[in-house]
Design a protein around this motif. Sequence first.
Motif: not given
Length: 561
Positions: A427-434
Amino acid sequence: MQTRVGKRTAEAAFRIALQFVDEGTITMDEAIGRTSGDQLAMLMFPQFDTRGNLVEIARGIPASPGAAVGEAVFDSKRAFDMSKAGKKVILVRRETSPDDLVGMVAAEGILTSRGGKTSHAAVVARGMGKTAICGTDAISVDERANLFTVGTHTVYEGDIISIDGTTGIVYLGAVPVVASSVTSYLEGRVSAETDEASPVVKAVHRILTHADSRRKLLVRTNADTPEDAIRARILGAQGVGLCRTEHMFLGERRAYVERLVLAENEDVQRGVIAEMEPLQRADFVGIMMAMSGLPVTIRLLDPPLHEFLPSLVDLSSQMARSEALGEEIPARDKALFAAVRRLHESNPMLGLRGVRLGILIPELYKMQVRALVHASLEVKKLGHDPKPEVMIPLVSTQRELLYLRETLEEEIAQTFKGTNQVIDMPIGTMIETPRAAITADRLAVHADFVSFGTNDLTQLTWAFSRDDVESTFLPRYLDLELLPFNPFESLDQAGVGILVRQASELSRKVRSDFKLGVCGEHGGDPRSIHFFHELNLDYVSCSPFRVPIARLESGRAAVAK
């Protein structure tokens, strides 16, 4: 005496580089350095034979390269029906939306009067390797009358037009098309080892093979259908880096998301989710079978509401018209209008989407991982090797990630219970926000991997609306050199790049081998790939058609001095 700088064609670049290698003048490393992904892209698309008398009627933004000829059609459903009947069509719209997907898939090419290179039409077209011209503001599209006008010309539905996605030129009538032998080779229809293979095909084969042997970056694909996954694997993809599950609920399935969001209570929501689960399961089975033995990253639903709900403006007009005419308004229409007005967002790209939707409706994401577990077990039973990964979108805080991770892990464990089987499911995450980028070390503690969603990260860092800037002020900024390039096409290394670098370094402090990837459009951009190589990321993910380009550029980055 006049002198001019000679321009070498893309074909010449590949062939001459190999000629020098065979003569012993340069090495294979130097040969791949003398070619480029942009040149390979030029060789992959069909082109027009422009030697005859052509009638150019307009120019727009070249959004997706290639050459397409067909009858102008102004409705997606008609485009689908006509294509099914054996006709070649060009879908012409003011701008496209998710509802147009069925027509976009069926069409030979797409022409819009609005939008730019990161508009819906452009992004979807590039993902499918479909020719597209956007932002053709000289044409006036009348979708009700099924025609468009430009200057003294009027093009009616059924009239033949030709669009050049490489130059942005629209022609009246049919222009002869020359197919790409390089694409035939890349898609496995032509072998580079046979006598029938052209010199450029043999050159591309040798250079791309060497690039593969030298590159460190893995190249995955963005794929939302089994067909996309199959095509990408043939083109050399090493897995799926982004499966956008919201795209699985466009077209005829859009009603599911609409009903889910507008549900009056949790019981109604659960009923809709129960209907969605078998559809998701079948989707996942197809993609994981196509990518057997390779990772498939499933991004949980991230639907901006404006793409799935009826337009508030349209509903308001319908309500006002009915009231003015004294017509009785059905209770359902009143309830729909009230719900859409309640959920209306001024900026839906920053509203109820991604992780926020999963927290408000936890059963939705639980259904998705449940479907993924069942699909994985089914794929394994069929003799394949599923390697699913779960990715949570638009996370900004450690608490969001931890809350959802615990929820999903519990659901995954419960679904496996009683099967006597366990399949690893990171299970991972996206980095899309500063904020996610500058606190990446906190997120990395609760994530198995991170993927940079550079499209949204660019949008949020620049405060640019992707859907608007290319058709308003961005062209002027580029003309005045206030921007050296479009930051949605090539990564802004001096700004957004700092966030990516910082997040990478913070994540690797948590664990030195922490897996990092990129799944925005920049994953297929040659210039950006060199930056990602420099950061020592593990993989890039791009649309299927750009996979060979990313393979070559990753190799070039590895041998660059």
